[in-house]
Design a protein around this motif. Sequence first.
Motif, short mmCIF file in Angstrom:
data_model
loop_
_atom_site.label_atom_id
_atom_site.label_comp_id
_atom_site.label_asym_id
_atom_site.label_seq_id
_atom_site.Cartn_x
_atom_site.Cartn_y
_atom_site.Cartn_z
N CYS A 1 -35.72 -3.97 14.98
CA CYS A 1 -36.22 -2.70 15.49
C CYS A 1 -35.37 -1.56 14.95
O CYS A 1 -34.15 -1.57 15.09
N LEU A 2 -36.02 -0.59 14.34
CA LEU A 2 -35.36 0.64 13.90
C LEU A 2 -35.94 1.81 14.68
O LEU A 2 -37.13 1.82 15.00
N VAL A 3 -35.10 2.78 14.98
CA VAL A 3 -35.53 3.96 15.72
C VAL A 3 -35.51 5.17 14.79
O VAL A 3 -34.63 5.30 13.93
N HIS A 4 -36.50 6.05 14.97
CA HIS A 4 -36.53 7.31 14.23
C HIS A 4 -36.10 8.43 15.17
O HIS A 4 -36.67 8.61 16.24
N ARG A 5 -35.05 9.14 14.74
CA ARG A 5 -34.53 10.25 15.54
C ARG A 5 -34.96 11.56 14.89
O ARG A 5 -34.48 11.91 13.80
N PRO A 6 -35.88 12.28 15.53
CA PRO A 6 -36.39 13.51 14.91
C PRO A 6 -35.31 14.58 14.70
O PRO A 6 -35.39 15.34 13.74
N LYS A 7 -34.30 14.62 15.56
CA LYS A 7 -33.22 15.61 15.42
C LYS A 7 -32.54 15.49 14.06
O LYS A 7 -32.14 16.49 13.47
N TYR A 8 -32.40 14.26 13.58
CA TYR A 8 -31.74 14.01 12.29
C TYR A 8 -32.72 13.57 11.21
O TYR A 8 -32.33 13.41 10.06
N ASP A 9 -33.96 13.33 11.58
CA ASP A 9 -35.00 12.79 10.69
C ASP A 9 -34.45 11.57 9.94
O ASP A 9 -34.49 11.50 8.72
N ASP A 10 -33.93 10.62 10.73
CA ASP A 10 -33.39 9.41 10.11
C ASP A 10 -33.87 8.16 10.84
O ASP A 10 -34.41 8.24 11.93
N TRP A 11 -33.68 7.02 10.19
CA TRP A 11 -33.98 5.71 10.76
C TRP A 11 -32.66 4.99 10.95
O TRP A 11 -31.85 4.90 10.02
N SER A 12 -32.43 4.48 12.15
CA SER A 12 -31.17 3.81 12.44
C SER A 12 -31.39 2.73 13.50
O SER A 12 -32.50 2.52 13.97
N ASN B 1 -39.61 9.66 23.31
CA ASN B 1 -38.76 10.48 24.18
C ASN B 1 -38.07 11.54 23.35
O ASN B 1 -38.33 11.65 22.15
N ASP B 2 -37.20 12.33 23.97
CA ASP B 2 -36.55 13.43 23.26
C ASP B 2 -35.67 12.96 22.10
O ASP B 2 -35.56 13.64 21.09
N GLU B 3 -35.05 11.79 22.25
CA GLU B 3 -34.14 11.30 21.22
C GLU B 3 -34.84 10.51 20.12
O GLU B 3 -34.45 10.57 18.96
N VAL B 4 -35.86 9.73 20.51
CA VAL B 4 -36.53 8.82 19.57
C VAL B 4 -38.04 9.02 19.68
O VAL B 4 -38.62 8.85 20.75
N ASP B 5 -38.66 9.38 18.56
CA ASP B 5 -40.12 9.62 18.61
C ASP B 5 -40.93 8.44 18.08
O ASP B 5 -42.13 8.36 18.35
N ARG B 6 -40.29 7.51 17.37
CA ARG B 6 -40.98 6.33 16.82
C ARG B 6 -40.02 5.17 16.70
O ARG B 6 -38.83 5.38 16.48
N ILE B 7 -40.56 3.97 16.80
CA ILE B 7 -39.81 2.77 16.43
C ILE B 7 -40.68 1.95 15.50
O ILE B 7 -41.91 2.11 15.49
#
Length: 147
Positions: A29-40, A103-109
């Motif tokens: 599972c990877l999470v996308h953080r819109p604040k940083y526009d990254d996958w982690s 949610n606010d931190e993660v918009d996609r997984i």
Amino acid sequence: MSTPEDTTVHAAGCVLWRRAQGTGEPQLCLVHRPKYDDWSHPKGKLKRGEDPLAGALREVAEETGYTAVPGPGLPTVRYLVDGRPKEVRYWAAEAVSGDFAPNDEVDRIVWLPAAAARTRLTQPRDRDLLDALPLALRRDEDGPHDG
């Protein structure tokens, strides 16, 4: 006088995995953080006095909606953020139940085989964690297998 330890940001997270329905192949599972526009990998700062493993599992639940069972510890990752040292402790963890809600931190997984996850991860330090996973979780990178 403060020591470097006083300024270190302490965080924890998991390389979250599950078995794909039907094939049983491991997926990460990877999470996308819109604040940083990254996958982690799911991770976050520890609360004051919080046990790192408890914090890692809390962050997984908050960011992905999944409850996880922790497995082996993975290497601790250290890097600088805005000039401050950051230390992130990681564990492999199996997702056992849950559903994602943006949610606010993660918009996609996404759930991906290890080779695809390695390609999708934004930071090389996150890719390095995949090398520490048990072989069974990254076997798709090693080519075909019998059985």
